[in-house]
Design a protein around this motif. Structure first.
Motif, short mmCIF file in Angstrom:
data_model
loop_
_atom_site.label_atom_id
_atom_site.label_comp_id
_atom_site.label_asym_id
_atom_site.label_seq_id
_atom_site.Cartn_x
_atom_site.Cartn_y
_atom_site.Cartn_z
N GLN A 205 0.84 -1.18 0.00
CA GLN A 205 0.00 0.00 0.00
C GLN A 205 0.89 1.25 0.00
O GLN A 205 1.94 1.27 0.62
CB GLN A 205 -0.88 0.01 1.25
N ASN A 206 0.42 2.26 -0.67
CA ASN A 206 1.10 3.54 -0.68
C ASN A 206 0.92 4.19 0.69
O ASN A 206 -0.21 4.31 1.17
CB ASN A 206 0.48 4.41 -1.79
N THR A 207 2.00 4.58 1.34
CA THR A 207 1.90 5.15 2.69
C THR A 207 1.13 6.47 2.68
O THR A 207 0.58 6.86 3.71
CB THR A 207 3.28 5.36 3.33
N ALA A 208 1.03 7.16 1.54
CA ALA A 208 0.24 8.38 1.46
C ALA A 208 -1.24 8.08 1.62
O ALA A 208 -2.03 8.94 1.98
CB ALA A 208 0.49 9.10 0.14
N ASP A 209 -1.64 6.83 1.37
CA ASP A 209 -3.03 6.42 1.51
C ASP A 209 -3.33 5.83 2.88
O ASP A 209 -4.44 5.40 3.14
CB ASP A 209 -3.38 5.39 0.43
N ALA A 210 -2.33 5.80 3.77
CA ALA A 210 -2.50 5.22 5.10
C ALA A 210 -2.82 6.31 6.12
O ALA A 210 -2.36 7.44 6.01
CB ALA A 210 -1.22 4.49 5.52
N SER A 211 -3.62 5.93 7.11
CA SER A 211 -3.99 6.90 8.15
C SER A 211 -2.77 7.26 8.99
O SER A 211 -1.93 6.41 9.26
CB SER A 211 -5.09 6.32 9.04
N PRO A 212 -2.70 8.54 9.41
CA PRO A 212 -1.62 8.90 10.32
C PRO A 212 -1.81 8.16 11.65
O PRO A 212 -2.90 7.72 11.97
CB PRO A 212 -1.79 10.41 10.50
N ILE A 213 -0.76 8.00 12.38
CA ILE A 213 -0.70 7.32 13.67
C ILE A 213 -0.79 5.81 13.50
O ILE A 213 0.08 5.08 13.92
CB ILE A 213 -1.79 7.78 14.68
N PHE A 214 -1.86 5.31 12.85
CA PHE A 214 -2.13 3.88 12.82
C PHE A 214 -1.64 3.17 11.56
O PHE A 214 -1.42 1.96 11.58
CB PHE A 214 -3.64 3.63 12.99
N GLY A 215 -1.52 3.88 10.45
CA GLY A 215 -1.09 3.24 9.20
C GLY A 215 -2.16 2.37 8.56
O GLY A 215 -1.86 1.51 7.74
N VAL A 216 -3.41 2.58 8.91
CA VAL A 216 -4.53 1.80 8.36
C VAL A 216 -4.87 2.32 6.97
O VAL A 216 -4.85 3.53 6.73
CB VAL A 216 -5.75 1.89 9.30
N THR A 217 -5.19 1.41 6.06
CA THR A 217 -5.60 1.78 4.70
C THR A 217 -7.01 1.24 4.44
O THR A 217 -7.51 0.40 5.18
CB THR A 217 -4.63 1.19 3.65
N GLU B 297 -3.94 14.07 11.22
CA GLU B 297 -3.58 13.39 12.46
C GLU B 297 -4.46 13.81 13.63
O GLU B 297 -4.84 12.98 14.46
CB GLU B 297 -2.11 13.64 12.78
N ALA B 298 -4.81 15.08 13.69
CA ALA B 298 -5.64 15.57 14.81
C ALA B 298 -6.97 14.82 14.86
O ALA B 298 -7.43 14.43 15.94
CB ALA B 298 -5.87 17.07 14.67
N GLN B 299 -7.59 14.59 13.71
CA GLN B 299 -8.86 13.85 13.70
C GLN B 299 -8.66 12.40 14.11
O GLN B 299 -9.49 11.81 14.80
CB GLN B 299 -9.50 13.92 12.32
N HIS B 300 -7.54 11.80 13.72
CA HIS B 300 -7.28 10.41 14.09
C HIS B 300 -7.00 10.27 15.59
O HIS B 300 -7.25 9.21 16.17
CB HIS B 300 -6.12 9.83 13.26
N ARG B 301 -6.51 11.31 16.21
CA ARG B 301 -6.26 11.25 17.65
C ARG B 301 -7.56 11.15 18.45
O ARG B 301 -7.56 10.72 19.59
CB ARG B 301 -5.45 12.46 18.11
#
Length: 186
Positions: free
Chosen positions: A45-57, A160-164
Motif C-alpha cells: 500500500q502507498n503510505t500516502a493512503d495510510a492513516s496517520p498514527i495507525f497506518g490503516v488503509t 492526524e488531529a482527527q485520528h487522535r
C-alpha cells in the motif's frame, strides 16, 4: 584384490540423487506455500493512503463485504451509514465472540441523508462523506485496545488531529463491547 573405487562412486551417485530428490521435494512443498503468503499480503500500500498514527488503509474489495448493520446519524452530521466486515468480523459477530479476533476489519461507509425525489417519506444516500476503518491487531495496536483506526474522505486519510480522537471516543463509550459501537443487525 577387488577395487573399492567403483563401489564408492556408485554410493556417491546414489547420495547425490537422493539429495537432489529431497531438495526437489522441499522446493515443491515450500514454494506454493510462500507464494500463497505473498499473494495473501497483496500489493504494498502507498503510505500516502495510510492513516496517520495507525497506518490503516482502505481494504480492497470492502464494498462487496457482508453488511453488519445500517445506522442513521442525526444532525449536525445528518448521515446514512452502513458497517460492513470481512469474514473474520462476520464470523465473530455470528458467534457472539468478544473480544474480536485479530484480523477483524470493520468498515463504516457514510453518505449525506437525502429525501428521495420519487417518494417523499423515503430517505436515500446522497453524497459520500467518509469511509472509516477499524483493524484488530492486538500486538500492533496494544495501546489502543488492539484496534487501529482510519478515517478517509475521497479515498485520502484525514489529518492526524482527527485520528487522535478515534481511540478516546471508542474507549469512553464502547469498552464493554471490545471498543466497537456496532451490533449485528437482526
Amino acid at each position: 584384490m577387488p577395487s573399492i573405487e567403483p563401489e564408492k562412486n556408485e554410493r556417491s551417485y546414489v547420495t547425490v540423487i537422493t539429495l537432489a530428490v529431497l531438495l526437489l521435494v522441499v522446493l515443491l512443498t515450500c514454494v506454493p506455500y510462500l507464494v500463497s503468503i505473498a499473494l495473501a499480503e497483496g500489493p504494498a500500500q502507498n503510505t500516502a493512503d495510510a492513516s496517520p498514527i495507525f497506518g490503516v488503509t482502505i481494504p480492497p474489495g470492502y464494498k462487496q463485504w457482508e453488511l453488519i448493520a445500517p445506522a442513521e446519524e442525526a444532525a449536525p452530521l445528518d448521515e446514512l451509514r452502513t458497517v460492513v466486515g470481512n469474514q473474520t468480523a462476520i464470523d465473530a459477530y455470528q458467534a457472539g465472540k468478544l473480544p474480536f479476533p485479530d484480523g477483524t476489519i470493520l468498515v463504516k461507509r457514510a453518505w449525506k441523508r437525502k429525501q428521495s425525489p420519487e417518494f417523499a417519506s423515503a430517505t436515500i444516500p446522497g453524497a459520500a462523506t467518509t469511509v472509516q476503518v477499524m483493524v484488530k491487531d492486538s500486538k500492533k495496536y496494544a495501546a489502543t485496545g488492539g484496534w487501529g483506526f482510519g478515517r478517509f474522505i475521497n479515498g485520502k486519510p484525514v489529518d492526524e488531529a482527527q485520528h487522535r480522537t478515534c481511540w478516546g471516543c471508542h474507549e469512553a463509550r464502547a469498552k464493554s463491547r471490545d471498543y466497537v459501537f456496532t451490533r449485528l443487525a437482526p
